[in-house]
Design an enzyme around this catalytic site. Structure first.
Site, short mmCIF file in Angstrom:
data_model
loop_
_atom_site.label_atom_id
_atom_site.label_comp_id
_atom_site.label_asym_id
_atom_site.label_seq_id
_atom_site.Cartn_x
_atom_site.Cartn_y
_atom_site.Cartn_z
N ASP A 281 -2.28 -15.13 -4.45
CA ASP A 281 -2.41 -14.81 -3.03
C ASP A 281 -3.66 -15.52 -2.50
OD1 ASP A 281 -1.11 -12.15 -1.33
OD2 ASP A 281 -2.87 -13.17 -0.50
N THR B 223 12.73 -12.83 2.88
CA THR B 223 13.99 -12.81 3.64
C THR B 223 13.96 -13.94 4.65
OG1 THR B 223 14.18 -10.45 3.36
CG2 THR B 223 15.42 -11.41 5.16
N GLU C 208 15.76 -9.68 -2.03
CA GLU C 208 15.34 -8.39 -2.58
C GLU C 208 15.99 -7.25 -1.80
OE1 GLU C 208 13.33 -5.94 -1.21
OE2 GLU C 208 13.09 -6.93 0.72
N LYS D 250 21.89 10.48 6.89
CA LYS D 250 20.97 11.49 7.42
C LYS D 250 20.61 11.10 8.85
CE LYS D 250 18.22 12.29 3.57
NZ LYS D 250 16.86 12.03 3.24
N CYS E 22 12.54 -4.03 7.40
CA CYS E 22 13.77 -4.79 7.15
C CYS E 22 14.93 -4.46 8.08
CB CYS E 22 14.22 -4.57 5.71
SG CYS E 22 13.11 -5.28 4.52
#
Ligand code: UDX
Length: 469
Positions: free
Chosen positions: A59, A151, A181, A281, A290
């Site tokens: 990183d 993504t 993922e 729910k 996401c």
């Protein structure tokens, strides 16, 4: 030859230091570099280290890397910190900021940098392109397989592979695989290690086989496909979940108007295996990094392809409406919000995380403050993050303190501690008696017995709080 020398000298988690290359459950341990130690990168790195691979997390952020070296994770994810420490201690995981060192020893380089949403509803790929160019430069004539975890819009991985190979300076082609993922925050490591499927996309058969071998110890199907198919699977999965949630939330509007309990309806339909009980729910709607972003991206991708989506804009409208209705109902019940004290229980986009990206609480706080309400709040983990956005809100150390003097109490995130909380005590500490259960945690009778006026999420007519994006 030079690459080999660099590998054995410098790699921070060199398997040869263990004396032998061990094998776990038929798995051949590989050397993996993960670029980006954010949520996805760190879970990926720790997950692969946990099954026996040798992983270096990379990183640019020196302070983040320092924290991780000290065994501290910069966000809340149950069980992750322990695993980060354990894998570092066992020599399977290390964190560095030096690209050359990390790439030189790696057989696979996962790109897991964040792709935040642009104002136009598409992901911003600046970090991704930057990472690709830096990896390419650092690799010199070494050719690890590039694994795209971030993504990315459909077509990006193909473009990334073309870019790498167009500018390839030594004639050795790069292999690229997209590996989306499907982690669920709050149970991410478990979701990684016990995933339902692994999706891999590439135009390179050898790279697909190699990539699949990383998951040899996983007990799940591997779906191999073309780049664009794999990318589409990721978007379609999240858009499906978002659609399922907006479906049940739309049914919830109807139930509330009819006096029917949506939880019973959800169970009644979800027991049909064709429908399934998960993601049924109802509540104040979905958030997170996401589902909202990917659904909006799909709308834009369809538009760019010349198709106007009818379903996905509706999915987002239902979701926005659930947030807006919370404020409408409070305004109605309190005869205006100016000077009214509203207490919010739960700020994170879902329980067991401190993540507040696209959380319902953010829109709801903004709308309450715009109407002149005084907001008090409590979240077990996310007070500080929301505090950075809304310093004018009073953040409390516990749920009951947050209720002091409130006119209305609203539950936005169903943390487990709220389920069994003493509602009578909450009511005693408040000056008003309104309770809105935004996640259908309690039975109406339980709330009323505690002395509250139960406010449901029935749409006010006309809706007065449209959310403008
Ligand atoms: C999601 C996807 O599930 C995961 O596969 C993908 O890789 C990343 O996005 P996550 O963002 O962690 O994971 O959250 P998720 O568990 O999917 O929940 C999303 C939102 O839906 C949350 O705000 C949650 O509160 C809400 N939700 C979920 C409901 O309102 N009801 C439900 O039944 C389930």
């Amino acid at each position: 030859m030079r690459v080999r020398e660099r590998q054995s000298e410098a790699w921070p988690v060199d398997p040869s230091r263990h004396g032998q290359v061990e094998s776990t459950g038929g798995l051949r341990p590989r050397r993996i570099c993960v670029v980006g130690c954010g949520y996805v990168g760190l879970v990926t790195a720790t997950g692969f280290a946990s099954v026996g691979h040798y992983v270096v997390g990379l990183d640019n952020d020196q302070s983040r890397i320092q924290m991780l070296r000290e065994g501290r994770v910069p966000f809340f994810e149950p069980g992750l910190e322990e695993k980060v420490r354990e894998n570092q201690a066992e020599g399977h995981l290390a964190f560095i900021t030096d690209y050359e060192e990390a790439i030189a020893g790696a057989e696979f380089v996962f790109l897991a940098v964040n792709t935040p949403e642009h104002g136009d509803g598409c992901p911003n790929l600046t970090n991704l392109w930057q990472a690709v160019l830096t990896v390419r430069k650092a690799a010199r004539d070494h050719r690890p397989i590039i694994m795209v975890k971030s993504t990315v819009p459909i077509g990006t991985t193909q473009a990334l592979a073309s870019l790498l190979n167009t500018v390839s300076d030594n004639g050795t082609p790069w292999s690229v695989v997209v590996n989306p993922e499907f982690l669920s925050e709050g149970q991410a490591l478990n979701a990684f290690l016990h995933c339902d499927r692994v999706v891999l996309g590439s135009n390179d058969e050898r790279a697909l086989r190699e990539a699949a071998s990383l998951y040899d110890s996983f007990d799940c199907p591997i779906v191999s496909a073309e780049f664009a198919t794999a990318e589409t699977i990721k978007y379609a999965s999240n858009a499906f979940l978002a659609t399922k949630l907006s479906f049940i939330n739309e049914i919830a509007f109807l139930c509330e108007s009819l006096g029917v309990d949506v939880r019973e309806v959800a169970r009644g339909i979800g027991l049909d295996p064709r429908i399934g009980l998960s993601f049924l729910k109802a509540g104040v709607g979905f958030g997170g990094s996401c589902l909202p972003k990917d659904t909006r991206t799909l709308v834009n991708l369809a538009r760019e392809a010349g198709e106007e989506s009818t379903l996905f804009p509706a999915v987002m409208r239902v979701n926005d409406r659930r947030r807006a209705v919370v404020v409408d109902r409070l305004r109605q019940a309190l005869s205006g919000l100016e000077g009214r004290v509203v207490c919010l229980w739960g700020l994170a986009f879902k329980p067991n995380t401190d993540d507040i990206r696209d959380a319902p609480s953010i829109d709801i706080i903004r709308l309450l403050l715009a109407d002149g309400a005084i907001v008090r709040a409590y979240d077990p983990m996310a007070n500080a993050r929301v505090g950075a956005l809304f310093p004018q809100v009073t953040y409390c150390p516990d749920a009951l303190t947050a209720c002091e003097g409130a006119d209305a109490l609203v539950l936005l995130t169903e943390w487990q501690e709220f389920e069994g909380i003493d509602l009578q005590e909450a009511r005693r500490r408040m000056q008003g008696d309104v309770l809105l259960d935004g996640r259908y945690v309690w039975q109406r009778s339980h709330v009323e017995t505690a002395g509250f006026r139960y406010l449901n999420l029935a749409p006010a007519q006309p809706i007065r709080t449209p959310i403008h994006r």
